[in-house]
Design a protein around this motif. Structure first.
Motif, PDB file in Angstrom:
ATOM      1  N   ALA A 175      14.384  20.831   5.845  1.00 38.83           N
ATOM      2  CA  ALA A 175      13.659  21.125   7.206  1.00 38.83           C
ATOM      3  C   ALA A 175      12.924  19.854   7.588  1.00 38.83           C
ATOM      4  O   ALA A 175      12.566  19.860   8.555  1.00 38.83           O
ATOM      5  N   ALA A 176      12.988  18.765   6.645  1.00 34.97           N
ATOM      6  CA  ALA A 176      11.906  17.731   7.216  1.00 34.97           C
ATOM      7  C   ALA A 176      12.588  16.983   8.413  1.00 34.97           C
ATOM      8  O   ALA A 176      12.333  16.338   8.988  1.00 34.97           O
ATOM      9  N   GLY A 177      14.078  16.738   8.318  1.00 34.85           N
ATOM     10  CA  GLY A 177      14.696  16.214   9.430  1.00 34.85           C
ATOM     11  C   GLY A 177      14.443  16.631  10.769  1.00 34.85           C
ATOM     12  O   GLY A 177      14.226  16.132  11.878  1.00 34.85           O
ATOM     13  N   LEU A 178      14.261  18.163  11.004  1.00 38.76           N
ATOM     14  CA  LEU A 178      14.058  18.580  12.488  1.00 38.76           C
ATOM     15  C   LEU A 178      12.602  19.233  12.497  1.00 38.76           C
ATOM     16  O   LEU A 178      12.123  18.976  13.737  1.00 38.76           O
ATOM     17  N   TRP A 179      11.973  19.552  11.498  1.00 35.27           N
ATOM     18  CA  TRP A 179      10.645  20.052  11.473  1.00 35.27           C
ATOM     19  C   TRP A 179       9.747  19.167  10.664  1.00 35.27           C
ATOM     20  O   TRP A 179       9.148  20.323   9.535  1.00 35.27           O
ATOM     21  N   PRO A 180       9.376  17.963  10.689  1.00 40.04           N
ATOM     22  CA  PRO A 180       8.696  17.285   9.859  1.00 40.04           C
ATOM     23  C   PRO A 180       7.243  18.176   9.349  1.00 40.04           C
ATOM     24  O   PRO A 180       6.603  18.561  10.372  1.00 40.04           O
ATOM     25  N   GLY A 181       7.046  18.397   8.440  1.00 39.52           N
ATOM     26  CA  GLY A 181       5.758  18.885   7.716  1.00 39.52           C
ATOM     27  C   GLY A 181       5.611  20.342   7.855  1.00 39.52           C
ATOM     28  O   GLY A 181       4.672  21.095   7.326  1.00 39.52           O
ATOM     29  N   LEU A 182       6.742  20.876   8.189  1.00 39.65           N
ATOM     30  CA  LEU A 182       6.736  22.475   8.444  1.00 39.65           C
ATOM     31  C   LEU A 182       6.529  23.373   7.028  1.00 39.65           C
ATOM     32  O   LEU A 182       5.610  24.244   6.845  1.00 39.65           O
ATOM     33  N   LEU A 183       7.032  22.817   5.951  1.00 41.36           N
ATOM     34  CA  LEU A 183       6.915  23.385   4.763  1.00 41.36           C
ATOM     35  C   LEU A 183       6.295  22.295   3.772  1.00 41.36           C
ATOM     36  O   LEU A 183       6.313  22.804   2.442  1.00 41.36           O
ATOM     37  N   ASP A 184       5.526  21.692   4.118  1.00 40.39           N
ATOM     38  CA  ASP A 184       4.612  20.911   3.292  1.00 40.39           C
ATOM     39  C   ASP A 184       3.316  21.523   2.843  1.00 40.39           C
ATOM     40  O   ASP A 184       2.188  21.214   3.520  1.00 40.39           O
ATOM     41  N   GLN A 214       5.557  25.950  14.814  1.00 40.49           N
ATOM     42  CA  GLN A 214       5.069  25.367  13.747  1.00 40.49           C
ATOM     43  C   GLN A 214       5.256  26.659  12.720  1.00 40.49           C
ATOM     44  O   GLN A 214       4.338  26.922  11.792  1.00 40.49           O
ATOM     45  N   ALA A 215       6.474  27.359  12.724  1.00 39.48           N
ATOM     46  CA  ALA A 215       6.953  28.330  11.783  1.00 39.48           C
ATOM     47  C   ALA A 215       8.363  28.126  11.787  1.00 39.48           C
ATOM     48  O   ALA A 215       9.085  27.785  12.551  1.00 39.48           O
ATOM     49  N   LEU A 216       8.869  28.770  10.517  1.00 41.77           N
ATOM     50  CA  LEU A 216      10.281  28.860  10.418  1.00 41.77           C
ATOM     51  C   LEU A 216      11.034  30.303  10.889  1.00 41.77           C
ATOM     52  O   LEU A 216      10.498  31.352  10.309  1.00 41.77           O
ATOM     53  N   VAL A 217      11.316  30.448  12.228  1.00 43.99           N
ATOM     54  CA  VAL A 217      11.674  31.714  12.651  1.00 43.99           C
ATOM     55  C   VAL A 217      13.381  31.942  12.741  1.00 43.99           C
ATOM     56  O   VAL A 217      13.911  31.025  13.140  1.00 43.99           O
ATOM     57  N   VAL A 218      13.568  33.005  12.087  1.00 41.33           N
ATOM     58  CA  VAL A 218      15.244  33.229  11.858  1.00 41.33           C
ATOM     59  C   VAL A 218      15.321  34.464  12.096  1.00 41.33           C
ATOM     60  O   VAL A 218      14.709  35.540  11.702  1.00 41.33           O
TER      61      VAL A 218
END
Length: 502
Positions: A175-184, A214-218
């Motif tokens: 996730a860090a490559g596209l959404w930095p900090g999203l899962l921190d 600011q969320a993981l949407v699947v």
């Protein structure tokens, strides 16, 4: 062939004719008309000619096969000339270079007709070539955008699948490559938004918009109408609720805040809450809104019982054990097909892993009471640490039936199942027989002497009364099974608890 061979329009158009053809050509740039084939057809019809568009290999992109002019086409493709005119065999040809979106690549627009081309006709051919270049670039940009969108969607799903098997390190790295900090984050909530399948793509985009990415949407791989949202933000629930007013058939279920490694548990909670949301005026529900049976059991006894029940799995390598536990947890919540889609493996793999767990635990997952007990242990195991497991001091583990005998659990179970007593259809009797038959309506119907459809209708009728989803296996059903076990309405399953020591 594009156009009508042998017929052509007069080229001595009256004043204002240039404006007419220019407007017609520009219409092809409107969103509803962006089709290179239609542009080539329009050119042929406007000039009373045949028109074709070839790529740099000579393959046709639009129109019929043009008259032979390979030597001229080759010079145009290589960039030696930008355009050419040729006359012979009773035909007049115009060839114009058309830049293709690929680097250092060009195609050829070929127009042929019996009559000569005047200045106006040549201008039309030249401007049409320019419009074709714009449309080809736009098409490539759109195709690239779609490929990027699909790749991003696949990446979101891959991250979710990593979270489902508790591989948070890999999930954060991806996730860090596209959404930095999203899962921190150490904890997160899972939401499931439900709509009609045909509205799901738009709903997913709306979820991305309202959560400000600011969320993981699947897009759920198992249920066509579901969108899964994983987010650490407390404001996400309110943001997602704004979507419920826009579409009449949209519902929202949310989990309690869970450790990121327990995303699978949170997902099951969200699906369970979604079942309740379908019966609520506000179309939304959160899993924390009700009492759960495991919270009414003696905590120490429950931990010790869980450790002893799952101890046979401790002989496995850590990775294998985690894989089997994650798969079994999802396999108990959903069908093997749905669990396979969520995990990104085959359904045979899911079944093989669950059969291995059955063998190790010496249980039979076709028995709903066994499934409910193992599900209880797996959920409890999520919160276990080395400090809270039993120490192996030789003390006897509490049997399952004693675990269910506590007064608080009994009060809860009687109150829950008592809701069914007011229905004249005797929903409680039907539900008890259906659970005893392993959730099989046909077998339950034979025992009760009714039609299988009647059994299904009774079970479905119990769902809004109990505020739990029953026909789909999962946490809701297992809570109801535990309630039947606690009240003594069902026989206790045979479970094998490992002895202390390793």
């Amino acid at each position: 062939m594009a156009g009508r061979d042998g017929r052509y329009r007069r080229t001595d158009a009256p004043p204002g004719g240039d404006a007419v053809w220019a407007e017609e050509l520009l219409d092809h740039l409107r969103p509803a008309g962006r089709d290179i084939r239609k542009v080539v057809d329009w050119l042929a019809d406007t000039l009373g000619a045949t028109a074709s568009l070839q790529d740099d290999t000579g393959a046709l992109l639009a129109g019929p096969q043009p008259p032979p002019a390979d030597h001229l086409a080759a010079d145009i493709v290589t960039g030696r000339i930008a355009s050419a005119a040729w006359e012979g065999g009773g035909r007049h040809l115009r060839l114009v270079r058309v830049a293709l979106p690929h680097p250092a690549s060009a195609g050829v627009l070929v127009v042929a007709r019996p009559a000569p081309f005047d200045r106006r006709d040549s201008d039309i051919v030249t401007h049409t070539a320019a419009v074709l270049e714009i449309l080809l670039r736009a098409r490539e940009t759109t195709a690239t955008g779609r490929r990027l969108q699909r790749a991003t969607s696949d990446l979101r799903l891959a991250i979710l699948q990593l979270l489902m098997v508790e591989d948070t390190v890999a999930a954060r790295r991806v996730a860090a490559g596209l959404w930095p900090g999203l899962l921190d984050t150490e904890t997160a909530c899972v939401y499931v938004v439900e709509s009609r399948p045909e509205e799901r793509d738009r709903l997913a985009e709306d979820c991305i918009d309202v959560t400000a990415e600011q969320a993981l949407v699947v897009r759920c791989p198992a249920v066509d109408g579901h969108v899964i949202v994983v987010t650490p933000r407390d404001t996400a629930a309110a943001e997602l609720r704004t979507l419920l007013d826009r579409t009449p058939h949209t519902f929202l279920g949310g989990s309690t805040r869970q450790a990121l490694a327990q995303t699978a548990t949170a997902y099951g909670q969200a699906v369970s809450a979604l079942a309740v949301a379908r019966f609520r005026p506000g179309k939304a529900a959160v899993y924390a809104e009700r009492t759960h049976p495991e919270r009414l059991m003696d905590p120490e006894a429950l931990r010790t019982w869980t450790t002893r029940l799952l101890r046979p799995l401790d002989t496995l390598p850590h990775h294998t054990r985690a894989e089997l536990l994650a798969t079994t947890r999802l396999g108990l919540e959903f069908t093997a097909v749905s669990a396979a889609k969520i995990l990104g493996v085959s359904r045979n793999t899911v079944r093989a892993r669950m059969e291995r767990v059955e063998t190790l635990l010496r249980t039979d997952f076709s028995d709903l009471t066994v499934r409910a007990a193992v599900h209880l242990a797996l959920n409890t195991q999520d919160g276990l640490t080395e400090q809270t497991t039993d120490s192996g001091d030789g003390s006897a583990a509490v049997p399952f039936e004693e675990l269910l005998a506590g007064p608080a659990l009994g009060t809860w179970a009687h109150a829950l199942l008592g809701r069914l007593d007011a229905d004249a259809r005797d929903l409680r009797r039907t539900l008890r027989a259906w659970i005893a038959a392993g959730g099989n309506a046909e077998r339950a119907a034979q025992q009760l002497g009714v039609h299988a459809q009647t059994v299904r209708e009774h079970v479905r009728g119990a769902e809004p009364v109990l505020e739990r989803q029953l026909l789909a296996a999962g946490s809701d059903l297992y809570e109801v099974v535990l309630a039947h076990l606690a009240t003594g309405d069902l026989e206790r399953p045979e479970l094998h608890l490992a002895k202390t020591g390793h």
